[in-house]
Design a protein around this motif. Sequence first.
Motif, PDB file in Angstrom:
ATOM      1  N   SER A   1      59.551   9.943 -26.869  1.00 16.29           N
ATOM      2  CA  SER A   1      59.295   9.565 -28.246  1.00 16.29           C
ATOM      3  C   SER A   1      58.382   8.340 -28.333  1.00 16.29           C
ATOM      4  O   SER A   1      58.529   7.378 -27.567  1.00 16.29           O
TER       5      SER A   1
ATOM      6  N   LEU B   1      64.091   9.326 -35.635  1.00 14.74           N
ATOM      7  CA  LEU B   1      64.720  10.015 -34.502  1.00 14.74           C
ATOM      8  C   LEU B   1      65.920  10.854 -34.905  1.00 14.74           C
ATOM      9  O   LEU B   1      66.564  11.457 -34.048  1.00 14.74           O
TER      10      LEU B   1
ATOM     11  N   LEU C   1      58.560   6.417 -30.779  1.00 13.36           N
ATOM     12  CA  LEU C   1      59.390   5.429 -31.453  1.00 13.36           C
ATOM     13  C   LEU C   1      60.351   4.733 -30.494  1.00 13.36           C
ATOM     14  O   LEU C   1      60.776   3.611 -30.744  1.00 13.36           O
ATOM     15  N   ASP C   2      60.706   5.433 -29.422  1.00 13.76           N
ATOM     16  CA  ASP C   2      61.622   4.875 -28.422  1.00 13.76           C
ATOM     17  C   ASP C   2      61.349   5.607 -27.112  1.00 13.76           C
ATOM     18  O   ASP C   2      61.732   6.772 -26.958  1.00 13.76           O
ATOM     19  N   ARG C   3      60.692   4.952 -26.191  1.00 12.65           N
ATOM     20  CA  ARG C   3      60.255   5.604 -24.953  1.00 12.65           C
ATOM     21  C   ARG C   3      61.416   6.020 -24.062  1.00 12.65           C
ATOM     22  O   ARG C   3      61.210   6.682 -23.049  1.00 12.65           O
ATOM     23  N   ARG C   4      62.619   5.698 -24.411  1.00 10.22           N
ATOM     24  CA  ARG C   4      63.774   6.134 -23.630  1.00 10.22           C
ATOM     25  C   ARG C   4      64.259   7.527 -24.042  1.00 10.22           C
ATOM     26  O   ARG C   4      65.083   8.116 -23.359  1.00 10.22           O
TER      27      ARG C   4
ATOM     28  N   GLN D   1      69.840  14.030 -26.385  1.00 12.30           N
ATOM     29  CA  GLN D   1      68.393  14.172 -26.265  1.00 12.30           C
ATOM     30  C   GLN D   1      68.040  15.621 -25.955  1.00 12.30           C
ATOM     31  O   GLN D   1      68.872  16.372 -25.432  1.00 12.30           O
TER      32      GLN D   1
END
Length: 544
Positions: free
Chosen positions: A250, A23, A252-255, A299
């Motif tokens: 993402s 990320l 890797l991290d849905r947030r 983001q």
Amino acid sequence: MKKLYNNIKLPEEWPPKYEEQNLDEPLKVPYLENKQEIINIDTGRQLFVDDFLIEDTNLKRSFPKPEVSKESIFKPETPLELNGGYNPCATPFNDGIFFDEEENKFKMWYHAGWFNGVGYAESKDGENWVRLQELYPERESESVLNIKPNQIRDGAAVWIDKETNNKDERYKMLIFFREYDFEIHYYHQKPKHAHDDPHSVPPKERTVLFKSGNGLDWTEMSEVGPSGDNTGFFYNPFRKKWVFSLRTFSQLDRRVRTRGYIETDNFFDKSIWGKDNISFWSRSDIFDAPDEDLGYYTQLYDLNAIAYESLMIGTFSIFMGPPNNIAGKRKMPKICDLKLGFSRDGFHWERPDYSNFISSSREKGTWNYGYAHPVNGGYVVLKDEIYIYFSMFSGQSPKFDTHKYAGGNLGLAKLRRDGFAYMTDVENSGNLLTNTIEFSGNHLFVNTNCLKGKLYAEILDENYNVIDGFSADESIAIKNQDNTKTQLTWQIESIGKLKNRPVKIRFYLENAELYSFWVAKESDGKSNGFLGAGGPGFTEGRDC
């Protein structure tokens, strides 16, 4: 393997399918890591925003900032825009601003009242706007689109298709709708969002494509998906593809917000839409530093793109925080800033400068407090300047005092033509050697500031030998001028003698700035490049 206009070779799988690895690291740009042997420069002015054109230099690259309007140039005034006093809004989101060369006027589609309608306005000068019902008093609504009682619009995107032969489809639009089983007129009447309440019942969500022959009367063509709010689109004229920029998250991290990519030849072809067709495209990275006061992980909130001269310019809306529920409690807009990226293949982005191109003020009571948004199209060329439009939110609400989605209005920034970056000598002398290039034109032009110095050049063959007649000593130096289009010549020979032959150009600068260069077919210096959202005096968005 397909070769682009500039000789970049695309791989067989296109768009590429990437697996997210992390990320934080900047995403790679393959055409900069492995440059092609010869760059074709027949299309557009060649800008020095990256190292694509540069083999060697001791010059320094600088990134000027635009002159930003001190006040908004368009703000909520009409009943629809004032939104009953709750969430006034009169600004593109992302909607669109273009110059229509057929009618010789600026045209704007915008968010009229938060989640209400699609407003329309025109301008002769790009700064003073006349609204739809002033232009056409016979129209009953302020909105060019009828929004159903159970619908609210979210993000939208508009484009003037200047290449289509079907006049009924010259104007194209995408809108993301939310639909409920009851009438809804204002944002605060809708049920809580899943961001705020995980047990909320989501509305029906639809992403709909429209066509129009006049930009005022729209016909629904198809429904597409999966999608989400802040989904948009743009046209890549270098490859003649419609590209949809999707809000994704993402793996890797849905947030974490990212951007997905879908391209198509046919804008209305809904068969392209599916989870398997969405390519991971872009995200923020470690150099998108958090706001020191807000402290949130940054983001990528939105990504718009437009063709300018020989490349694509991407406007990155970087979300700085706070999240929806925190912004609501603090009664402040979410903070987004606008940054730039540049692409030579339309997919990979080089981001050489991570500083803000346009910043939210972060100051309560200002028209540009926060929530900066790019505008579809949005880059209009007027002679020696580029007009760059952007949306901002003041947070000011007559009924709520302040609200995170109140006070949407329009700003204008002005930048020198090609002024996204320039190369300059550090200690009163320096040079820049281009990679091997080829061209079919006859006249070499530069965009340069030599008010206090001079610029001249020499031309070399592939083996670094100076070509007879094109030495630095024979170059007629440009002095004492600041001009976005100046022809650079030699005493006897004409550069047209070298067309279709691989060469290198070495520019010499002495207390000067170099923004771009190009080889034009005619002595008028027209570049054959693309001009963003168009501009007065040009032909359907091109300098030709």
